[in-house]
Scaffold this active site. Sequence first.
Site, short mmCIF file in Angstrom:
data_model
loop_
_atom_site.label_atom_id
_atom_site.label_comp_id
_atom_site.label_asym_id
_atom_site.label_seq_id
_atom_site.Cartn_x
_atom_site.Cartn_y
_atom_site.Cartn_z
CB SER A 242 -58.65 8.66 -4.09
OG SER A 242 -58.18 9.72 -2.73
CE LYS A 243 -61.57 1.89 -1.20
NZ LYS A 243 -61.65 0.69 -1.16
NE ARG A 244 -54.69 10.49 -0.89
CZ ARG A 244 -54.60 11.88 -1.06
NH1 ARG A 244 -54.69 12.62 -0.11
NH2 ARG A 244 -54.79 12.38 -2.44
N GLY A 246 -62.59 10.31 1.67
CA GLY A 246 -63.41 9.71 2.33
C GLY A 246 -64.75 9.16 0.77
#
Length: 473
Positions: A242-244, A246
């Site tokens: 996920s975005k978390r 990267g």
Amino acid sequence: MNKQVVTRFAPSPTGFLHIGGARTALFNWLFARHHGGKFLLRIEDTDRVRSTEEAVAAIFDGLEWLGLGGDEPAVFQFERSARHAEVANQMLASGHAYRCYATPEELAELREQQRAARQPMRYDGRWRDRDPSEAPEGAPFVIRLKAPREGESVIEDAVQGRVVVQNAELDDMILLRSDGTPTYMLAVVVDDHDMGVTHVIRGDDHLNNAFRQLGIINAMGWEEPVYAHIPLIHGSDGAKLSKRHGALGVDAYRDEMGMLPEAVLNYLLRLGWGHGDEEIISIARAIELFDISGVGRSPSRFDIKKLENLNGHYLREADDARLAALVAPRVAARLGKSLPADAETLLTQAMASLKLRAKTLNEIAEGAEFLFKNCPLDFDEKASALLDDSARALLASTADALSAVPFWTVEAMEDVIRRVAEDAGLGLGKVAQPLRAALTGRTVSPGIFDVLFLLGKEESLGRLTDVRHASVG
Ligand code: GLU
């Protein structure tokens, strides 16, 4: 003679080109290059609500940055709707598909019954064998595939191995909606066929779709492509990326993080593919080595630290003038001003020492700030703390020694500073630290002899004079 290999990357333009998509593109590109084949692009824009032009542009932009352009102009799926419909009608004519007049209400009821009975939700084939004459006059209909009900479907996947699905589990899916638009499943198969795709390399979230797609391929009597469903990328903690973790757009690696494309490519290559223990693999070597057999079956873990380390490696390999051009706008942005006309020349000269330990273009830019700062400098806390009275006295004698230097070379700087330290009975570091603080306003910078050399005589002496006169701290 073996057929020419044709691969494709088929992103849906509903967002940026994310890192997983870039890896899929890279594997397809490499596979085609390795086999002397073709790599094609297809924009799967049939979802008219979620597809945007910005996303299409971002995808092309990201691919271009990575050097993964298609060998032919990209195909836009939506433009080919008429062709998709034509194929659905062909299947209708050959008896491999049929018209289904089930109303949305009827289907909702069917789903409800299946849910209540805890059965899998599937279309029950209620129009499969009905005589067309029973069709209600002028009522809307969809075209459904007449999928085999007995037996099993098998895919010999180049990554996943032999995968078997019972045909009873696959219902008669819709090919053409009642408004005449093709479904995604139909569009993919028709496009892959018309584009001559021989190898479908994509994320393993599409493995289930492959069985449905195979039904259409078989109904049309087309040749089955080789499937290679590659495991998805997970975050470093094993959870879905996920975005978390990267999982950003490729543009974020370029712009915000300051990565080089060759580092991102090398990293993506190693993410799920391996050749012994080799970590540093150039794109030329990757073309030579890449094959599907090197793709592992378990999900790979995204590790931003590894990417940064690779980026550091490629920064040190990169041409200094190229880096200077990439770094200059970053320095200007950091300082909030435009740089002098000769900034890139100076940065090029400074690059060897600037990039020595840097992992990103941002770190290089940060290290280069001192070259372009306005005077008097801003001193950070640690630098101010270093500039006490005894340091200022030392800087005064350093300035005197420097002003006597006839030829401003790195070697001359080294001689002078060593001499100043010796005369003062101090270690080199004791002189270099306040000098660094005075010249850069920071306690971390490239080597002090380089700093002096790059700033030049006038600027160095000017900054030392500033410190002598100003009250710092
Ligand atoms: N458009 C699909 C996606 O973005 C890929 C379909 C395919 O590769 O067959 O996930």
